[in-house]
Write a protein that holds these residues in place. Structure first.
Motif, PDB file in Angstrom:
ATOM      1  N   PRO A  62      -3.243  -6.975 -15.096  1.00  0.00           N
ATOM      2  CA  PRO A  62      -3.405  -8.047 -14.106  1.00  0.00           C
ATOM      3  C   PRO A  62      -4.712  -7.899 -13.320  1.00  0.00           C
ATOM      4  CG  PRO A  62      -1.204  -7.111 -13.978  1.00  0.00           C
ATOM      5  CD  PRO A  62      -1.999  -6.245 -14.903  1.00  0.00           C
ATOM      6  N   ARG A  63      -5.463  -8.976 -13.206  1.00  0.00           N
ATOM      7  CA  ARG A  63      -6.730  -8.947 -12.462  1.00  0.00           C
ATOM      8  C   ARG A  63      -6.493  -8.716 -10.977  1.00  0.00           C
ATOM      9  NH1 ARG A  63      -9.479 -13.914 -13.031  1.00  0.00           N
ATOM     10  NH2 ARG A  63     -11.216 -12.896 -12.052  1.00  0.00           N
ATOM     11  N   PHE A  64      -5.354  -9.194 -10.456  1.00  0.00           N
ATOM     12  CA  PHE A  64      -5.015  -9.012  -9.048  1.00  0.00           C
ATOM     13  C   PHE A  64      -5.021  -7.524  -8.694  1.00  0.00           C
ATOM     14  CE2 PHE A  64      -1.956  -8.406  -5.608  1.00  0.00           C
ATOM     15  CZ  PHE A  64      -2.378  -9.342  -4.681  1.00  0.00           C
ATOM     16  N   ASP A  65      -4.386  -6.693  -9.535  1.00  0.00           N
ATOM     17  CA  ASP A  65      -4.323  -5.251  -9.275  1.00  0.00           C
ATOM     18  C   ASP A  65      -5.718  -4.636  -9.224  1.00  0.00           C
ATOM     19  OD1 ASP A  65      -1.605  -5.634  -9.367  1.00  0.00           O
ATOM     20  OD2 ASP A  65      -1.316  -4.622 -11.286  1.00  0.00           O
ATOM     21  N   ALA A  66      -6.572  -5.027 -10.158  1.00  0.00           N
ATOM     22  CA  ALA A  66      -7.929  -4.479 -10.202  1.00  0.00           C
ATOM     23  C   ALA A  66      -8.741  -4.922  -8.980  1.00  0.00           C
ATOM     24  CB  ALA A  66      -8.632  -4.914 -11.491  1.00  0.00           C
ATOM     25  N   LEU A  67      -8.582  -6.172  -8.559  1.00  0.00           N
ATOM     26  CA  LEU A  67      -9.335  -6.662  -7.403  1.00  0.00           C
ATOM     27  C   LEU A  67      -8.873  -5.993  -6.108  1.00  0.00           C
ATOM     28  CD1 LEU A  67      -9.517 -10.450  -8.304  1.00  0.00           C
ATOM     29  CD2 LEU A  67     -11.401  -8.811  -8.309  1.00  0.00           C
ATOM     30  N   VAL A  68      -7.574  -5.759  -5.977  1.00  0.00           N
ATOM     31  CA  VAL A  68      -7.058  -5.065  -4.792  1.00  0.00           C
ATOM     32  C   VAL A  68      -7.574  -3.632  -4.787  1.00  0.00           C
ATOM     33  CG1 VAL A  68      -4.972  -4.168  -3.681  1.00  0.00           C
ATOM     34  CG2 VAL A  68      -5.051  -6.527  -4.462  1.00  0.00           C
ATOM     35  N   ALA A  69      -7.543  -2.960  -5.933  1.00  0.00           N
ATOM     36  CA  ALA A  69      -8.042  -1.583  -6.017  1.00  0.00           C
ATOM     37  C   ALA A  69      -9.537  -1.533  -5.714  1.00  0.00           C
ATOM     38  CB  ALA A  69      -7.757  -1.012  -7.402  1.00  0.00           C
ATOM     39  N   ASP A  70     -10.266  -2.526  -6.165  1.00  0.00           N
ATOM     40  CA  ASP A  70     -11.709  -2.599  -5.898  1.00  0.00           C
ATOM     41  C   ASP A  70     -12.005  -2.769  -4.411  1.00  0.00           C
ATOM     42  OD1 ASP A  70     -13.594  -2.248  -7.826  1.00  0.00           O
ATOM     43  OD2 ASP A  70     -14.191  -4.358  -7.911  1.00  0.00           O
ATOM     44  N   ASP A  71     -11.105  -3.437  -3.712  1.00  0.00           N
ATOM     45  CA  ASP A  71     -11.318  -3.753  -2.302  1.00  0.00           C
ATOM     46  C   ASP A  71     -10.809  -2.653  -1.362  1.00  0.00           C
ATOM     47  OD1 ASP A  71     -12.367  -5.699  -0.470  1.00  0.00           O
ATOM     48  OD2 ASP A  71     -10.304  -6.088   0.148  1.00  0.00           O
ATOM     49  N   ALA A  72     -10.188  -1.623  -1.906  1.00  0.00           N
ATOM     50  CA  ALA A  72      -9.651  -0.547  -1.060  1.00  0.00           C
ATOM     51  C   ALA A  72     -10.791   0.200  -0.375  1.00  0.00           C
ATOM     52  CB  ALA A  72      -8.836   0.419  -1.918  1.00  0.00           C
ATOM     53  N   PRO A  73     -10.594   0.568   0.893  1.00  0.00           N
ATOM     54  CA  PRO A  73     -11.653   1.311   1.594  1.00  0.00           C
ATOM     55  C   PRO A  73     -11.836   2.695   0.976  1.00  0.00           C
ATOM     56  CG  PRO A  73      -9.697   1.086   2.974  1.00  0.00           C
ATOM     57  CD  PRO A  73      -9.437   0.325   1.716  1.00  0.00           C
ATOM     58  N   ARG A  74     -13.058   3.146   0.955  1.00  0.00           N
ATOM     59  CA  ARG A  74     -13.381   4.451   0.398  1.00  0.00           C
ATOM     60  C   ARG A  74     -14.242   5.222   1.379  1.00  0.00           C
ATOM     61  NH1 ARG A  74     -12.792   0.976  -3.449  1.00  0.00           N
ATOM     62  NH2 ARG A  74     -11.971   1.465  -5.469  1.00  0.00           N
TER      63      ARG A  74
END
Length: 123
Positions: A62-74
């Motif tokens: 799912p693209r949603f999962d990848a986009l949320v993971a991409d947006d996580a603070p680091r």
């Protein structure tokens, strides 16, 4: 104001926000779509957004999962800091951490004479 106007204003604000990188913008647009345009259950906004984004053709995930993971603070280490020694990662230079004093553990009453419970009820 109707839902279409609210959606249009939200989309305008998303595109006007320079802080949003393209993946974050795509995620925000999907959520805005799910909130204002897509038919669905009121409590299922994120599921609707995930369905709207679909799956990645490359991974099948799912693209949603990848986009949320991409947006996580680091955490990003400070620039020009080089290797930091022990105790220097917090940015508080020269400050030692304060000792933490834990409260004393509560004591339990002794069982037997004069206390409450089965022993005193039998007396």
């Amino acid at each position: 104001m109707d839902r279409a106007e609210t959606h249009a204003q939200t989309v305008h604000r998303i595109f006007g926000d320079r802080r949003a990188a393209p993946p974050a913008r795509e995620l925000l647009l999907a959520v805005a779509y799910a909130l204002f345009v897509a038919p669905g259950e009121p409590g299922r906004v994120l599921s609707t957004a995930a369905r709207a984004l679909g799956h990645s053709p490359a991974t099948g995930r799912p693209r949603f999962d990848a986009l949320v993971a991409d947006d996580a603070p680091r955490y990003e280490p400070p620039r020009g800091g080089g290797r930091l020694g022990p105790g220097r990662g917090s940015g508080l230079r020269g400050a030692a951490p304060a000792a933490v004093r834990l409260p004393a553990a509560p004591t339990r009453p002794k069982r037997g004479r004069g206390g409450c419970g089965a022993a005193s009820a039998a007396a």
